[in-house]
Scaffold this motif. Sequence first.
Motif, PDB file in Angstrom:
ATOM      1  N   VAL A 289       0.853  -1.191   0.000  1.00  0.00           N
ATOM      2  CA  VAL A 289       0.000   0.000   0.000  1.00  0.00           C
ATOM      3  C   VAL A 289       0.887   1.239   0.000  1.00  0.00           C
ATOM      4  CG1 VAL A 289      -1.755   1.304   1.272  1.00  0.00           C
ATOM      5  CG2 VAL A 289      -1.819  -1.207   1.258  1.00  0.00           C
ATOM      6  N   ALA A 290       0.566   2.206  -0.866  1.00  0.00           N
ATOM      7  CA  ALA A 290       1.283   3.480  -0.905  1.00  0.00           C
ATOM      8  C   ALA A 290       0.627   4.453   0.069  1.00  0.00           C
ATOM      9  CB  ALA A 290       1.272   4.060  -2.314  1.00  0.00           C
ATOM     10  N   THR A 291       1.430   5.018   0.987  1.00  0.00           N
ATOM     11  CA  THR A 291       0.923   5.938   2.004  1.00  0.00           C
ATOM     12  C   THR A 291       1.668   7.260   1.880  1.00  0.00           C
ATOM     13  OG1 THR A 291       0.438   4.097   3.507  1.00  0.00           O
ATOM     14  CG2 THR A 291       0.587   6.294   4.476  1.00  0.00           C
ATOM     15  N   THR A 292       0.941   8.359   1.724  1.00  0.00           N
ATOM     16  CA  THR A 292       1.578   9.663   1.552  1.00  0.00           C
ATOM     17  C   THR A 292       2.001  10.239   2.899  1.00  0.00           C
ATOM     18  OG1 THR A 292      -0.419  11.018   1.782  1.00  0.00           O
ATOM     19  CG2 THR A 292       0.060  10.100  -0.431  1.00  0.00           C
ATOM     20  N   VAL A 293       2.841  11.262   2.852  1.00  0.00           N
ATOM     21  CA  VAL A 293       3.258  11.939   4.074  1.00  0.00           C
ATOM     22  C   VAL A 293       2.057  12.593   4.751  1.00  0.00           C
ATOM     23  CG1 VAL A 293       4.716  13.770   5.030  1.00  0.00           C
ATOM     24  CG2 VAL A 293       5.606  12.275   3.232  1.00  0.00           C
ATOM     25  N   HIS A 294       1.150  13.157   3.966  1.00  0.00           N
ATOM     26  CA  HIS A 294      -0.080  13.702   4.558  1.00  0.00           C
ATOM     27  C   HIS A 294      -0.852  12.622   5.304  1.00  0.00           C
ATOM     28  CE1 HIS A 294       0.146  17.773   3.153  1.00  0.00           C
ATOM     29  NE2 HIS A 294       0.105  17.447   1.863  1.00  0.00           N
ATOM     30  N   ASP A 295      -0.915  11.409   4.743  1.00  0.00           N
ATOM     31  CA  ASP A 295      -1.585  10.294   5.405  1.00  0.00           C
ATOM     32  C   ASP A 295      -0.903   9.950   6.730  1.00  0.00           C
ATOM     33  OD1 ASP A 295      -3.395  10.021   3.293  1.00  0.00           O
ATOM     34  OD2 ASP A 295      -2.169   8.504   2.271  1.00  0.00           O
ATOM     35  N   VAL A 296       0.422  10.004   6.734  1.00  0.00           N
ATOM     36  CA  VAL A 296       1.180   9.711   7.953  1.00  0.00           C
ATOM     37  C   VAL A 296       0.834  10.703   9.050  1.00  0.00           C
ATOM     38  CG1 VAL A 296       3.486   9.672   8.970  1.00  0.00           C
ATOM     39  CG2 VAL A 296       3.091   8.586   6.755  1.00  0.00           C
ATOM     40  N   VAL A 297       0.851  11.986   8.707  1.00  0.00           N
ATOM     41  CA  VAL A 297       0.543  13.026   9.690  1.00  0.00           C
ATOM     42  C   VAL A 297      -0.869  12.850  10.230  1.00  0.00           C
ATOM     43  CG1 VAL A 297       0.228  15.507  10.027  1.00  0.00           C
ATOM     44  CG2 VAL A 297       2.189  14.671   8.719  1.00  0.00           C
ATOM     45  N   SER A 298      -1.821  12.592   9.357  1.00  0.00           N
ATOM     46  CA  SER A 298      -3.214  12.406   9.770  1.00  0.00           C
ATOM     47  C   SER A 298      -3.356  11.219  10.716  1.00  0.00           C
ATOM     48  CB  SER A 298      -4.091  12.208   8.529  1.00  0.00           C
ATOM     49  OG  SER A 298      -5.423  11.924   8.877  1.00  0.00           O
ATOM     50  N   ALA A 299      -2.695  10.106  10.393  1.00  0.00           N
ATOM     51  CA  ALA A 299      -2.782   8.917  11.237  1.00  0.00           C
ATOM     52  C   ALA A 299      -2.157   9.163  12.610  1.00  0.00           C
ATOM     53  CB  ALA A 299      -2.099   7.736  10.549  1.00  0.00           C
ATOM     54  N   LEU A 300      -1.045   9.876  12.647  1.00  0.00           N
ATOM     55  CA  LEU A 300      -0.396  10.171  13.926  1.00  0.00           C
ATOM     56  C   LEU A 300      -1.259  11.107  14.774  1.00  0.00           C
ATOM     57  CD1 LEU A 300       3.331  10.592  12.826  1.00  0.00           C
ATOM     58  CD2 LEU A 300       2.420   8.813  14.324  1.00  0.00           C
ATOM     59  N   PHE A 301      -1.832  12.128  14.165  1.00  0.00           N
ATOM     60  CA  PHE A 301      -2.707  13.030  14.916  1.00  0.00           C
ATOM     61  C   PHE A 301      -3.874  12.258  15.529  1.00  0.00           C
ATOM     62  CE2 PHE A 301      -1.637  17.189  12.414  1.00  0.00           C
ATOM     63  CZ  PHE A 301      -0.409  17.252  13.060  1.00  0.00           C
ATOM     64  N   ALA A 302      -4.458  11.356  14.750  1.00  0.00           N
ATOM     65  CA  ALA A 302      -5.589  10.569  15.252  1.00  0.00           C
ATOM     66  C   ALA A 302      -5.165   9.669  16.409  1.00  0.00           C
ATOM     67  CB  ALA A 302      -6.182   9.739  14.120  1.00  0.00           C
ATOM     68  N   PHE A 337       2.867 -16.171   2.803  1.00  0.00           N
ATOM     69  CA  PHE A 337       2.683 -15.129   3.826  1.00  0.00           C
ATOM     70  C   PHE A 337       2.347 -13.802   3.171  1.00  0.00           C
ATOM     71  CE2 PHE A 337       4.484 -11.704   6.495  1.00  0.00           C
ATOM     72  CZ  PHE A 337       3.732 -11.908   7.646  1.00  0.00           C
ATOM     73  N   THR A 338       1.377 -13.112   3.733  1.00  0.00           N
ATOM     74  CA  THR A 338       1.033 -11.761   3.310  1.00  0.00           C
ATOM     75  C   THR A 338       0.953 -10.875   4.539  1.00  0.00           C
ATOM     76  OG1 THR A 338      -0.260 -12.574   1.427  1.00  0.00           O
ATOM     77  CG2 THR A 338      -0.675 -10.311   2.140  1.00  0.00           C
ATOM     78  N   PRO A 339       1.708  -9.777   4.598  1.00  0.00           N
ATOM     79  CA  PRO A 339       1.599  -8.865   5.744  1.00  0.00           C
ATOM     80  C   PRO A 339       0.150  -8.454   5.970  1.00  0.00           C
ATOM     81  CG  PRO A 339       3.504  -8.298   4.428  1.00  0.00           C
ATOM     82  CD  PRO A 339       2.753  -9.344   3.657  1.00  0.00           C
ATOM     83  N   SER A 340      -0.253  -8.380   7.253  1.00  0.00           N
ATOM     84  CA  SER A 340      -1.679  -8.211   7.552  1.00  0.00           C
ATOM     85  C   SER A 340      -2.008  -7.003   8.418  1.00  0.00           C
ATOM     86  CB  SER A 340      -2.207  -9.473   8.251  1.00  0.00           C
ATOM     87  OG  SER A 340      -1.516  -9.692   9.465  1.00  0.00           O
ATOM     88  N   VAL A 341      -1.021  -6.326   8.981  1.00  0.00           N
ATOM     89  CA  VAL A 341      -1.301  -5.203   9.883  1.00  0.00           C
ATOM     90  C   VAL A 341      -1.504  -3.937   9.054  1.00  0.00           C
ATOM     91  CG1 VAL A 341      -0.468  -3.820  11.821  1.00  0.00           C
ATOM     92  CG2 VAL A 341       0.052  -6.265  11.714  1.00  0.00           C
ATOM     93  N   SER A 342      -2.688  -3.352   9.145  1.00  0.00           N
ATOM     94  CA  SER A 342      -2.960  -2.124   8.387  1.00  0.00           C
ATOM     95  C   SER A 342      -2.163  -0.961   8.955  1.00  0.00           C
ATOM     96  CB  SER A 342      -4.455  -1.788   8.443  1.00  0.00           C
ATOM     97  OG  SER A 342      -4.820  -1.338   9.740  1.00  0.00           O
ATOM     98  N   PHE A 343      -1.990   0.070   8.144  1.00  0.00           N
ATOM     99  CA  PHE A 343      -1.211   1.220   8.598  1.00  0.00           C
ATOM    100  C   PHE A 343      -1.883   1.887   9.790  1.00  0.00           C
ATOM    101  CE2 PHE A 343       0.116   5.754   8.184  1.00  0.00           C
ATOM    102  CZ  PHE A 343       1.458   5.566   8.481  1.00  0.00           C
ATOM    103  N   ARG A 344      -3.180   2.072   9.752  1.00  0.00           N
ATOM    104  CA  ARG A 344      -3.888   2.710  10.869  1.00  0.00           C
ATOM    105  C   ARG A 344      -3.708   1.913  12.155  1.00  0.00           C
ATOM    106  NH1 ARG A 344      -5.830   8.059  10.625  1.00  0.00           N
ATOM    107  NH2 ARG A 344      -6.034   8.523   8.405  1.00  0.00           N
ATOM    108  N   ASP A 345      -3.887   0.599  12.083  1.00  0.00           N
ATOM    109  CA  ASP A 345      -3.722  -0.227  13.278  1.00  0.00           C
ATOM    110  C   ASP A 345      -2.276  -0.214  13.762  1.00  0.00           C
ATOM    111  OD1 ASP A 345      -6.397  -0.881  13.205  1.00  0.00           O
ATOM    112  OD2 ASP A 345      -6.092  -2.862  12.309  1.00  0.00           O
ATOM    113  N   GLY A 346      -1.345  -0.291  12.819  1.00  0.00           N
ATOM    114  CA  GLY A 346       0.062  -0.275  13.195  1.00  0.00           C
ATOM    115  C   GLY A 346       0.469   1.023  13.850  1.00  0.00           C
ATOM    116  N   VAL A 347      -0.018   2.150  13.337  1.00  0.00           N
ATOM    117  CA  VAL A 347       0.317   3.450  13.925  1.00  0.00           C
ATOM    118  C   VAL A 347      -0.268   3.569  15.331  1.00  0.00           C
ATOM    119  CG1 VAL A 347      -0.109   5.940  13.754  1.00  0.00           C
ATOM    120  CG2 VAL A 347       0.650   4.663  11.759  1.00  0.00           C
ATOM    121  N   GLU A 348      -1.482   3.070  15.530  1.00  0.00           N
ATOM    122  CA  GLU A 348      -2.067   3.111  16.868  1.00  0.00           C
ATOM    123  C   GLU A 348      -1.215   2.334  17.867  1.00  0.00           C
ATOM    124  OE1 GLU A 348      -6.105   1.854  16.796  1.00  0.00           O
ATOM    125  OE2 GLU A 348      -6.790   3.569  15.583  1.00  0.00           O
TER     126      GLU A 348
END
Length: 378
Positions: A289-302, A337-348
């Motif tokens: 999955v491609a995640t932008t820097v804006h997406d990173v900031v948004s996920a961290l703020f949340a 094997f396929t990685p399974s942890v979503s970015f949102r869950d991983g950031v939390e």
Amino acid sequence: MPDHVLITGGAGFIGSRLARRFVDAGHTVTVLDALIPQVHGDDPATTSPMLRSIADDVEVIQGTVTSTDDLRRSLARATVVVHLAAETGTGQSMYEIDRYVETNVGGTAKLLDLLTNEENDVHRLVIASSRSIYGEGAYRTADGRTVYPSHRADADMAAGDFEVHVEGEDALELIPTGEDARLHPSSVYGITKQMQESLIMTVAPTIGIQPVALRYQNVYGPGQSLKNPYTGILSIFSTLIRQGKEINIFEDGLESRDFVYIDDVVEATFLAATHDAAGGHVLNVGSGVATTVHDVVSALFAAFGTEVSTRVSGNYRLGDIRHNFADTTALQQHLGFTPSVSFRDGVEQFVQWVLTQPVEGDNYQRSLDEMASRNLLK
């Protein structure tokens, strides 16, 4: 049968968790690690949680892959080697060239020289390669061809044009990058990782050792160094948020990476070292999955439940790429094997761990100043 596993760089972020995974599976583990202060603090026995997490259950040898004696001692009983030890950091590699080449390339050469010329019991050698060897990722043209754009021009980025371009083509569509993609790294770090991989995949089969190369994407998660300014934007931005400082978003914030959670990386690496079908293969390890820097900031703020000011500055670093995310088809095909942890869950999960850690000093600005003084940060 249980293996005796040597993990170079085994007290680090990935290595310490991988060591635990092998121990829990009944294997014996030796760790060779330089325990450098940038990663482990000034007194690793007390300042490195990563080292403390494994010290009672593995043999720890403090040493370096640039030392033949340290490598020889570490290889004494090894049947599997996972070679993680490396200098990391795209930006820093552009001005500490000798150190990066000596450790990454020279250390790998020493390891292979010993395996070639001295008796050993090693049957599997896993190299931690990197998405950085691709340079820019894969794109599709309007008529359906796959292309691999060259490095972006300084003049274009200075004018605010951060996209990649291929002469004679209109807008390009970003697509996943597969293992058969063009290799054209844009940094000294990427060049050294390509050389590491090439050395191991070429030499190991000639001496009866099965090699596996894992091209890690951007690995993150609990345990990641919050002191080292070269470990990635999740750690950097987390520290700035906790300090209440502004986040400077480089370029236009739409540049993207493939962020893959530490537990997924550890499991993929464990399987690469133990799964019969992995031998001889080169495999991407990413979320796909491609995640932008804006997406990173948004996920961290949340995840933090708070925000700080942000500024899209248009700053850019020479040697950075625009986009790259992994095609993980081969990982599923060969390792099941396929990685399974979503970015949102991983950031939390990452942020919950960060909140248990002391707020670190701002080493990030010092690293930027070093780059700017060498005209690598614009």
